[in-house]
Enzyme design. Sequence first.
Site, mmCIF file in Angstrom:
data_model
loop_
_atom_site.group_PDB
_atom_site.id
_atom_site.type_symbol
_atom_site.label_atom_id
_atom_site.label_comp_id
_atom_site.label_asym_id
_atom_site.label_seq_id
_atom_site.Cartn_x
_atom_site.Cartn_y
_atom_site.Cartn_z
ATOM 1 C CE LYS A 148 1.637 55.562 -1.655
ATOM 2 N NZ LYS A 148 0.689 56.705 -1.765
ATOM 3 C CB SER B 62 0.206 57.245 -5.458
ATOM 4 O OG SER B 62 0.162 57.752 -4.132
ATOM 5 C CB SER C 57 -2.791 58.961 -3.163
ATOM 6 O OG SER C 57 -2.372 59.564 -4.355
#
Length: 513
Positions: free
Chosen positions: A109, A190, A214
């Site tokens: 990420k 996210s 997330s």
Amino acid sequence: MRRPILFAPILFAMSLAAVLPGAASAERVTVEERSIDTLQAQMTARKASSVDLTRAYLARIAAIDRKGPALHSVLALNPDALAQAKALDAERKAGRVRGPLHGVPVLIKDNIETADRMATTAGSLALAANVTGRDAPLVAALRAGGAVILGKTNLSEWANIRSTRSMSGWSAAGGLVRNPYALDRTACGSSSGSGAAVAASLAAAAVGTETDGSVVCPSSINGLVGFKPTLGLVSGERVVPISHSQDTPGPMARSVRDAALLLDAMTDGTHGFAAGLKAGALAGVRVGVIRPANLRPELAARFDAAVDVLRAAGAVPVAVTMPELPRLGEAELLVLQTELKADLNAYLATTPPAVATRTLAQVIAFNRAHAAQEMPFFAQETFEAAEATKGLDDPAYKAARATSRRLAGTQGIDAMLAAAKATLLVAPTYDAAWLSDPVYGDQYDGPSASTLPAVAGYPHLTVPMGLVRGLPVGLSFIATRGQDAAVLAAGYAYEQRAPARTAPRYLATAAGD
């Protein structure tokens, strides 16, 4: 209405053409829906090399993420991925295999630093120059375990903390991540890019981060296994922060075993999570069953079927009632806003001189100055509220932190476990994916299992439990602090009896819409 900015190529580390020489070898290697063990077996049997696997994943990124469905899940490609794969192949030929991830390509990420020639942007143009040359400890551990760092995944900008009216999966740096099951639906966030990319087999697995939901939300909504570990199990150092009280990286994969293998590597292989997975782990285990009110009939049916599977696996399901915790949301919000200002300011102070935004206040000013790119859909009222907080010594913050942990932990999860005399709780993770909406942002009022374990810092695993109208939904396994191995083992035992993952079909919209 302005059209969504779906693709912003300026931050790519290099073009696909530059990292995909010799693409013919990628055509003979199949990586779609392949487990880490299968990939490792192919390399052990000399049926494929790490270079072959890396090229095959790069080819899928070219075909699916850039073209075709255009998921926009991968924000940057590592220009050194093939070189890393080649070096790992040479090690294997010389008789050295570092572990189960040796030569396996993974995605990271893009709020997690890597020492590769890629920026760590958190999805913001304000961090476009944030090429730190540093590995986060978890990345260093993955690298030491032999993983190939394939690239960085798109995300909800600033890990979805900028606004309460955001559209999950959108960032100014990478555009909108699309859900591979239905392209008009959210990939959640996210860790949106990590979820969509792994669902589409653009890497063997990926790392996400969670503050509240997330990892588990994009995992559930993209038909994956996602694990938010006990706070502190995985280092959060050199990760663009929100809250030191709640932030944690976690693995996202297509099976519990793959998630456990990734977690083992992220924690230097010292815990043996994958080795502890047993198909009979649920036998005789009391499980508290949280059934939220007003579940949609389709989700309720899936959840009831999942509980039946637990029972068939030898578990003893016991109904529990979610306690009323009316002050939890207010307390959590103050903690997140206060720690965001303090933690982000501390992080930005360590970034390279080329990064001009050195404080949250300067990021807010940057967004105003670049509003057309940074704020075409939603504003930054959460950032502004965080900037107005009074610091970590503020008595109101300290009280909120103590209150939130007590409510989520002692009076929440621990109280439910005690009432049921159980070692685990299960619940629907989320409902199915909602429509991506650039006008009104995330429109979701269904169940969510994320907040209590996120605030308490307890482990939380989601495992696929099937499809609702063609969209994945997940089953959550939650336990008290430190019971990460037990949660993973329970999820694995469930998964072995009910392998509910279905590969995506990249439909324009959900079945029945």
